[in-house]
Design a protein around this motif. Structure first.
Motif, PDB file in Angstrom:
ATOM      1  N   LEU A  25      -5.001  30.053  -4.332  1.00 19.89           N
ATOM      2  CA  LEU A  25      -5.116  29.021  -5.348  1.00 19.89           C
ATOM      3  C   LEU A  25      -5.952  29.506  -6.527  1.00 19.89           C
ATOM      4  O   LEU A  25      -5.593  29.275  -7.688  1.00 19.89           O
ATOM      5  N   ALA A  26      -7.040  30.202  -6.251  1.00 19.12           N
ATOM      6  CA  ALA A  26      -7.874  30.740  -7.334  1.00 19.12           C
ATOM      7  C   ALA A  26      -7.065  31.704  -8.201  1.00 19.12           C
ATOM      8  O   ALA A  26      -7.193  31.701  -9.432  1.00 19.12           O
ATOM      9  N   ALA A  27      -6.223  32.502  -7.579  1.00 21.74           N
ATOM     10  CA  ALA A  27      -5.371  33.433  -8.344  1.00 21.74           C
ATOM     11  C   ALA A  27      -4.369  32.654  -9.186  1.00 21.74           C
ATOM     12  O   ALA A  27      -4.129  32.998 -10.357  1.00 21.74           O
ATOM     13  N   ASP A  28      -3.765  31.605  -8.632  1.00 23.04           N
ATOM     14  CA  ASP A  28      -2.824  30.781  -9.397  1.00 23.04           C
ATOM     15  C   ASP A  28      -3.502  30.176 -10.620  1.00 23.04           C
ATOM     16  O   ASP A  28      -2.960  30.201 -11.735  1.00 23.04           O
ATOM     17  N   ILE A  29      -4.687  29.631 -10.423  1.00 19.68           N
ATOM     18  CA  ILE A  29      -5.426  29.004 -11.515  1.00 19.68           C
ATOM     19  C   ILE A  29      -5.809  30.042 -12.567  1.00 19.68           C
ATOM     20  O   ILE A  29      -5.620  29.823 -13.772  1.00 19.68           O
ATOM     21  N   ALA A  30      -6.339  31.179 -12.136  1.00 20.25           N
ATOM     22  CA  ALA A  30      -6.745  32.229 -13.081  1.00 20.25           C
ATOM     23  C   ALA A  30      -5.556  32.745 -13.879  1.00 20.25           C
ATOM     24  O   ALA A  30      -5.663  32.967 -15.092  1.00 20.25           O
ATOM     25  N   ASN A  31      -4.425  32.941 -13.225  1.00 19.78           N
ATOM     26  CA  ASN A  31      -3.234  33.423 -13.933  1.00 19.78           C
ATOM     27  C   ASN A  31      -2.761  32.427 -14.983  1.00 19.78           C
ATOM     28  O   ASN A  31      -2.409  32.814 -16.105  1.00 19.78           O
ATOM     29  N   LEU A  32      -2.751  31.142 -14.641  1.00 23.51           N
ATOM     30  CA  LEU A  32      -2.334  30.141 -15.610  1.00 23.51           C
ATOM     31  C   LEU A  32      -3.326  30.053 -16.764  1.00 23.51           C
ATOM     32  O   LEU A  32      -2.927  29.993 -17.930  1.00 23.51           O
TER      33      LEU A  32
END
Length: 167
Positions: free
Chosen positions: A90-97
């Motif tokens: 989830l942290a990766a998803d948020i950072a990418n967005l």
């Protein structure tokens, strides 16, 4: 993708982020059929939905455009207390967005997340009742919802089961 039309991808991401799930178990989706009287509203299994019974030929025809393909022989099953384990993903998803928004100069973005009513459509051997299992799904997804909102993003709950899970 397992078929020309594959509707399972939108909700299956969540199960990779949950503890208490066993994969490869023999009960892929909720199979407990619910027989109801006209006007009675009951949560039922995917295969027992009114549209699936009325339009069985279309759902079974791979060329119809609505077929979901052959049903998997195995799938996720809740076998223990649900926990959220997807913090890194989830942290990766948020950072990418957030990086994409920053790069393009767009001020606002959203992330979709599966709603409890749709996520709960898997096998369950741990919780004593449908209600208890549904509430456990809601509690475990709360961590994802809160992280998205706390990151300053819009949370969009994805819940097609609202329209299709009732007879």
């Amino acid at each position: 993708m397992t078929h020309r039309v594959h509707y399972g991808a939108w909700w299956s991401y969540a199960f990779q982020r949950w503890g208490g799930i066993e994969f490869g178990a023999g009960r892929p989706l909720r199979k407990d059929a619910a027989s109801v009287a006209p006007g009675e509203i009951v949560l039922t299994s995917q295969d027992d939905r009114r549209d699936r019974r009325r339009f069985a030929d279309a759902y079974g025809d791979p060329e119809s455009g609505v077929s979901m393909g052959p049903r998997p022989a195995t799938g996720p099953v809740c076998v223990g207390p649900l926990t959220y384990t997807g913090h890194a993903a989830l942290a990766a998803d948020i950072a990418n967005l957030q990086a994409a928004l920053s790069t393009t100069g767009v001020a606002e973005g959203f992330i979709t997340a599966v709603a409890p009513g749709s996520a709960y459509r898997i096998g369950n051997t741990h919780y004593r009742s449908d209600e208890e299992f549904l509430y456990a799904c809601a509690e475990v997804m709360r961590e994802e919802y809160k992280a998205i909102v706390d990151a300053g993003l819009i949370l969009q709950l994805d819940d097609p089961a609202t329209a299709t899970g009732w007879t």
